[in-house]
Design an enzyme around this catalytic site. Structure first.
Site, PDB file in Angstrom:
ATOM      1  N   LYS A 184       0.815  -1.219   0.000  1.00 19.69           N
ATOM      2  CA  LYS A 184       0.000   0.000   0.000  1.00 19.69           C
ATOM      3  C   LYS A 184       0.849   1.270   0.000  1.00 19.69           C
ATOM      4  O   LYS A 184       0.590   2.186  -0.758  1.00 19.69           O
ATOM      5  CB  LYS A 184      -0.922  -0.018   1.220  1.00 19.69           C
TER       6      LYS A 184
HETATM    7  C1  AGP Z   1      -3.186   2.756  -6.629  1.00 18.35           C
HETATM    8  O1  AGP Z   1      -4.180   1.835  -6.835  1.00 18.35           O
HETATM    9  C2  AGP Z   1      -1.876   2.202  -6.384  1.00 18.35           C
HETATM   10  N1  AGP Z   1      -1.844   1.282  -5.324  1.00 18.35           N
HETATM   11  C3  AGP Z   1      -0.680   3.133  -6.473  1.00 18.35           C
HETATM   12  O2  AGP Z   1      -0.572   3.484  -7.813  1.00 18.35           O
HETATM   13  C4  AGP Z   1      -0.670   4.416  -5.620  1.00 18.35           C
HETATM   14  O3  AGP Z   1      -1.640   5.295  -6.076  1.00 18.35           O
HETATM   15  C5  AGP Z   1       0.734   5.043  -5.685  1.00 18.35           C
HETATM   16  O4  AGP Z   1       1.670   4.145  -5.158  1.00 18.35           O
HETATM   17  C6  AGP Z   1       0.809   6.367  -4.970  1.00 18.35           C
HETATM   18  O5  AGP Z   1       0.523   6.260  -3.617  1.00 18.35           O
HETATM   19  P1  AGP Z   1       0.249   7.532  -2.720  1.00 18.35           P
HETATM   20  O6  AGP Z   1      -0.974   8.203  -3.237  1.00 18.35           O
HETATM   21  O7  AGP Z   1       0.073   6.991  -1.342  1.00 18.35           O
HETATM   22  O8  AGP Z   1       1.452   8.414  -2.842  1.00 18.35           O
END
Ligand code: AGP
Length: 598
Positions: free
Chosen positions: A593
């Site tokens: 995440k």
């Molecule tokens: C979204 O579904 C993803 N898990 C991933 O692209 C995420 O949006 C990206 O890692 C950025 O995360 P953040 O918004 O916590 O910076």
């Protein structure tokens, strides 16, 4: 501890382990794979009841996800046990030194060196807190370390640099976690720490210091959500629950933004109106889904404020030597507030004297703390690895920022801004109306369980929606999925089209006549080549009917706000398809995440 790890498992699930301090010894169990493997092992060979321990779920960086590489790691004498998030960049050098001193490494990880170094320090007679301070001064990179000393059973010591760590303040008990979700069941009183700090917790107290030993204070705060927000509430997946929470999340993110005088107010903005008036260029930096929110923001800001906007992947930003001045506003979008790529990008921007404003969903996380201003989204905790309500609330924050800039710079009249705010206020109901038709989308997803590849087309604000729809499908259904700007098809990607290929088309509202008609032409072109066109178009748009194999209607909303409703069926589609394929929707393979490594 297992419950705490369960609530944090979304952050990494390559392996799990715990270490307890039991009567002068470290007792530990750790297993590759999900937490369930560790639970099973403990059920078969129970560990002793104790009151001090540490645990970890891992997203592998150094070394494959095996039992031996799972955390906690212990020192040579098994006096210290330690867990770690992040990357210790100078670990090779440290490992070389330890090996020359006769230490045999039991894992391939960078983490293990820190356990040995701590033990070395303890052998000089210092306590675990001082040992941690001394070790951290010699480490490079990003790390949260948490350690216990078998000879000092009442103390747990942690340190952080560029990686999350929060303290939970209980009564007669204290906690440490990467996120408050770890201890929300026990306390909603939390403390955040600065960079390069060491924290020591005992049953009775919490003390903080810098890596140099200087005493410091953490900032206490109350967590405004409770355990129920971190549970599935009858849904099969957190992701599905979070998709259905979107009307509430959008409404919460809009709450309290208009003052009694009708003007927009952004409480946590912290940048003065004059600072904002001076802005002559905006650069939005973000990763993944947040990057797509940034793309939508570009359309809104340029249209409403006439300020040029660049949108840049956070991981690429620093390396292109961007042109930044004190009149450049850098907007960092991050749901977690901990994404390392985005964090490093804002640091670079601030070094160049640009102002940084962040859009973030996590109170007290690093990115907002290091920004000049912040707009918090109010999505509540997002646990599914695939971002959904995080995205919708980021869009809301982007619209609010655009309107606020228009108000400050005077590029839109007050009544025009009020009109868009009224339209935004109607969006929760519109999102709900899409959710009410979820069964239609699920049926569509079930029809495409056998598909090997799915394309997504959009134009203008629908283009980032297409990219986001494709990302969702890649992330959780492991399907080849690609989003395209519909106008680009004829420049190459149309060669991918073959008989029966499903193409999800986000049709712009008819408010943008030319765009709408051009999109229709694109749809006809792929259909003529055998594609199966699954079209999302606004209610009453009959022009699309002859070219849509399947038509899903969206509520009528303004062009710039359409992403708020158009992305929802794509989220539902991915969630259901992944479920039908038997995948773990909340914890898709290879992902985590919060990506706290670069
Ligand atoms: C979204 O579904 C993803 N898990 C991933 O692209 C995420 O949006 C990206 O890692 C950025 O995360 P953040 O918004 O916590 O910076």
């Amino acid at each position: 501890m297992i419950e705490g790890l369960r609530r944090l498992e979304y952050r990494g699930y390559d392996s799990a382990g715990i270490a307890l301090v039991d009567d002068g010894t470290i007792v530990s169990d750790k297993r590759a794979g999900k937490l369930a493997n560790l639970e099973k092992a403990i059920a078969e060979s129970p560990l002793p009841p104790v009151t001090t321990g540490i645990g970890h779920t891992r997203w592998a960086t150094h070394g494959p996800p095996t039992d031996r590489n799972a955390h906690p790691h212990v020192g040579r004498a098994r006096r210290v046990a330690l867990v770690h998030n992040g990357i210790i960049e100078n670990f090779a050098e440290l490992r070389g030194r330890l090996e020359s001193a006769g230490v045999e490494m039991a894992s391939d990880t960078d983490t293990e060196v820190a356990a040995h170094l701590l033990e070395e320090q303890l052998e000089t007679g210092v306590d675990l807190t001082v040992a941690m301070q001394n070790v951290c001064r010699g480490l490079n990179g990003a790390f949260t370390l948490v350690a216990v000393d078998s000879q000092d059973p009442d103390r747990v010591v942690a340190a952080r640099r560029n990686s999350p760590l929060v303290v939970g303040i209980g009564e007669g008990e204290n906690f440490l976690g990467s996120d408050v979700a770890a201890f929300i069941e026990h306390t909603r009183e939390a403390m955040e720490l600065d960079q390069d700090q060491v924290v020591t917790i005992t049953r009775e107290g919490v003390s903080v210091s810098g890596f140099d030993g200087t005493p410091a204070e953490g900032r206490r705060y109350h967590v405004d959500w409770d355990l129920s927000a971190a549970e599935k509430d009858g849904h099969d997946w957190f992701m599905r629950k979070e998709i259905f929470e979107q009307p509430r999340a959008v409404a919460d993110s809009l709450l309290g933004r208009r003052g009694t005088d009708g003007l927009l107010q952004l409480d946590e903005m912290r940048l003065s109106d004059q600072d904002l008036r001076d802005v002559d260029k905006i650069i939005i930096i973000a990763a993944g889904t947040s990057f797509y929110a940034g793309m939508v923001a570009k359309y809104a800001i340029e249209h409403w404020c006439r300020i040029p906007v660049e949108v840049e992947l956070a991981s690429e930003f620093r390396y292109r030597d961007p042109i930044l001045t004190s009149d450049t506003l850098v907007v960092a979008i991050s749901q977690s507030g901990e994404t390392a790529d985005t964090l490093q990008a804002i640091r670079h921007a601030r070094e160049q004297r640009s102002k940084v404003l962040s859009i973030c969903n996590t109170n007290g996380s690093t990115i907002p703390r290091e920004s000049d201003g912040v707009i918090y989204t109010h999505a509540g905790p997002e646990i599914g690895v695939a971002s959904t309500k995080g995205f919708l609330t980021q869009l809301v924050a982007c619209y609010l920022l655009a309107l606020y800039l228009a108000q400050v710079k005077g590029t839109r009249f007050g009544d025009e801004i009020a009109q868009v705010m009224d339209q935004l206020d109607q969006m929760p109901a519109h999102v709900q109306s899409v959710l009410d038709k979820s069964e239609e989308v699920y049926a569509l997803a079930r029809d495409h369980v056998g598909s090997r590849s799915v394309l997504f087309l959009g134009r203008h604000a629908g283009y980032p929606v297409a990219l986001e729809g494709a990302l969702k499908l890649k992330e959780i259904a492991y399907l080849h999925a690609e989003g395209f700007a519909a106008g680009e098809l004829k420049h190459g990607p149309i060669a991918l089209v073959e008989e029966g290929l499903p193409i999800l088309c986000v049709v712009p509202p008819r408010g943008r006549d030319q765009l709408h008609d051009k999109m229709l032409s694109g749809i006809q072109e792929v259909r003529a080549r055998g594609a199966c066109t699954l079209c999302l178009a606004e209610e009453g748009d009959t022009t699309i009917e002859p070219y849509a194999d399947v038509l899903f209607t969206l509520p009528q909303v303004p062009v710039l706000l359409q992403p708020l409703v158009a992305v929802v069926p794509l989220q539902l589609f991915a969630c259901e398809l992944a479920t039908q394929l038997g995948h773990d929707v909340d914890q898709p393979r290879n992902l985590a995440k919060s990506v706290t490594v670069e």
